[in-house]
Each structure stands twice: as C-alpha cells, then as structure tokens.
Design a protein around this motif. Sequence first.
Motif, PDB file in Angstrom:
ATOM      1  N   GLY A 133      33.791  39.475  44.116  1.00 15.99           N
ATOM      2  CA  GLY A 133      34.480  38.619  45.066  1.00 15.99           C
ATOM      3  C   GLY A 133      35.716  37.929  44.522  1.00 15.99           C
ATOM      4  O   GLY A 133      35.900  37.794  43.314  1.00 15.99           O
ATOM      5  N   PHE A 134      36.566  37.484  45.455  1.00 13.28           N
ATOM      6  CA  PHE A 134      37.806  36.805  45.078  1.00 13.28           C
ATOM      7  C   PHE A 134      37.536  35.485  44.362  1.00 13.28           C
ATOM      8  O   PHE A 134      38.240  35.118  43.434  1.00 13.28           O
ATOM      9  N   GLY A 135      36.505  34.769  44.790  1.00  8.00           N
ATOM     10  CA  GLY A 135      36.161  33.501  44.127  1.00  8.00           C
ATOM     11  C   GLY A 135      35.805  33.724  42.670  1.00  8.00           C
ATOM     12  O   GLY A 135      36.234  32.973  41.791  1.00  8.00           O
ATOM     13  N   ALA A 136      35.015  34.761  42.420  1.00  9.94           N
ATOM     14  CA  ALA A 136      34.644  35.090  41.037  1.00  9.94           C
ATOM     15  C   ALA A 136      35.876  35.465  40.224  1.00  9.94           C
ATOM     16  O   ALA A 136      36.003  35.086  39.052  1.00  9.94           O
ATOM     17  N   ALA A 137      36.800  36.211  40.855  1.00  4.44           N
ATOM     18  CA  ALA A 137      38.030  36.592  40.156  1.00  4.44           C
ATOM     19  C   ALA A 137      38.853  35.350  39.803  1.00  4.44           C
ATOM     20  O   ALA A 137      39.344  35.221  38.675  1.00  4.44           O
ATOM     21  N   ARG A 143      39.059  30.597  33.689  1.00  2.00           N
ATOM     22  CA  ARG A 143      38.364  30.435  32.396  1.00  2.00           C
ATOM     23  C   ARG A 143      39.135  31.117  31.268  1.00  2.00           C
ATOM     24  O   ARG A 143      39.236  30.584  30.166  1.00  2.00           O
ATOM     25  N   LEU A 144      39.666  32.317  31.534  1.00  2.45           N
ATOM     26  CA  LEU A 144      40.425  33.017  30.498  1.00  2.45           C
ATOM     27  C   LEU A 144      41.701  32.260  30.135  1.00  2.45           C
ATOM     28  O   LEU A 144      42.045  32.132  28.954  1.00  2.45           O
ATOM     29  N   VAL A 145      42.408  31.760  31.139  1.00  4.86           N
ATOM     30  CA  VAL A 145      43.639  31.005  30.876  1.00  4.86           C
ATOM     31  C   VAL A 145      43.325  29.754  30.069  1.00  4.86           C
ATOM     32  O   VAL A 145      44.102  29.344  29.200  1.00  4.86           O
ATOM     33  N   GLU A 153      32.803  40.163  25.277  1.00  3.93           N
ATOM     34  CA  GLU A 153      32.598  40.368  26.699  1.00  3.93           C
ATOM     35  C   GLU A 153      33.768  41.108  27.329  1.00  3.93           C
ATOM     36  O   GLU A 153      34.919  40.780  27.091  1.00  3.93           O
ATOM     37  N   GLY A 154      33.443  42.101  28.145  1.00  3.87           N
ATOM     38  CA  GLY A 154      34.430  42.795  28.960  1.00  3.87           C
ATOM     39  C   GLY A 154      34.124  42.479  30.419  1.00  3.87           C
ATOM     40  O   GLY A 154      32.954  42.522  30.824  1.00  3.87           O
ATOM     41  N   TYR A 155      35.117  42.132  31.187  1.00  7.45           N
ATOM     42  CA  TYR A 155      34.890  41.663  32.557  1.00  7.45           C
ATOM     43  C   TYR A 155      35.347  42.686  33.580  1.00  7.45           C
ATOM     44  O   TYR A 155      36.450  43.220  33.485  1.00  7.45           O
ATOM     45  N   VAL A 156      34.505  42.909  34.570  1.00  5.22           N
ATOM     46  CA  VAL A 156      34.833  43.741  35.713  1.00  5.22           C
ATOM     47  C   VAL A 156      34.529  42.906  36.944  1.00  5.22           C
ATOM     48  O   VAL A 156      33.399  42.459  37.114  1.00  5.22           O
ATOM     49  N   VAL A 157      35.559  42.682  37.767  1.00  4.02           N
ATOM     50  CA  VAL A 157      35.345  41.923  38.996  1.00  4.02           C
ATOM     51  C   VAL A 157      35.649  42.846  40.172  1.00  4.02           C
ATOM     52  O   VAL A 157      36.757  43.341  40.307  1.00  4.02           O
ATOM     53  N   GLU A 158      34.636  43.090  41.000  1.00  2.53           N
ATOM     54  CA  GLU A 158      34.805  43.902  42.200  1.00  2.53           C
ATOM     55  C   GLU A 158      35.207  42.982  43.331  1.00  2.53           C
ATOM     56  O   GLU A 158      34.503  42.019  43.639  1.00  2.53           O
TER      57      GLU A 158
END
Length: 160
Positions: A133-137, A143-145, A153-158
């Motif tokens: 979801g967009f909220g998760a993205a 958090r990354l910024v 950790e590798g992140y995948v956001v659908e």
Amino acid sequence: MTSSRNRAFVEGLRCYGETITYDQLDTLTTDTPTLYVDFSGDESLRARVHQHFGASLVYDCYAGSAQNTAFLRDLHLPGPKPEFYFAPVQIRKRNADWGPHEVNRRFNAAQRAFIDHAREPGNGWLSLIQERGFGAAQERIARLVAGGGEPREGYVVELG
C-alpha cells in the motif's frame, strides 16, 4: 569504508579485502590511484576523502543517498570534480560502447550471479521485508530518509 553501525554487516558480505570505518580514513595509503564512490552523501566525509588522498584521488562519483537527496554542491575541493552517477546515462554510454545485446547479456549475467549468491543458504545476509500500500510506502521512505532500516533488510512495497 562504512559506518561503525554497518561494519559487521559489510565484513559479513565477504566480498571486500578490507573494511574500515569512516573515522579510519587516514589509515589508508595515499600512494595508489584511488576512486571514491559515495553512497553516504556526507559532504564532510567527501571533503576528508579529497584532503586525504590529494593527487591520488582520480575520480569521485556520487551515487546517491537516502539521507542526502540534494545534488552535489561545489565545495571547491582539491582533486577531481565530483560527478553524479545516473544509471540511464551509463546505460546509453554502454549501449554505444558494447551494443544493446551485449549490455543486456552482461547485465543479466551479473544479476543472475547476484541472485544466486543471495540465495545460497549459508549467506543469510539479506532478509526480504514485504509491505503493501501507499501508506506503507510513505512510511518506509520516511524511515529510510531518517536513517532507519537495517543493512540486512531489502524492502519490497506492493502498491496495488
């Protein structure tokens, strides 16, 4: 060269002959031509690298940073002018040098080698974190910024 926080992770990759932390920069020899590829975006570190290596620094490339998204500023540093790495420019250059077929062949071979290495059971250096979801993205990017996240950790956001 990495942060103290990430040193153990980088050493665990077993793909570098030596790993030092940013505060150990002055332990590196200056008698060898050296290039600097910057993923930190830390301008004070860039200045230290230029000062330390002097004429031995032959190339400075800013590859980008989640914490510093500004473009390179002219800091009037000695040595080579820092250049911004932009993948599409490099791909066009390689297409001209090698031809599109060879670029694709080399890219696919390198990607396959990376995937095969990442899948080796003994490595265990990458954990896939899947979010939706967009909220998760938005939350992940924030958090990354802010400097959050672990190097393992590798992140995948659908989004859909």
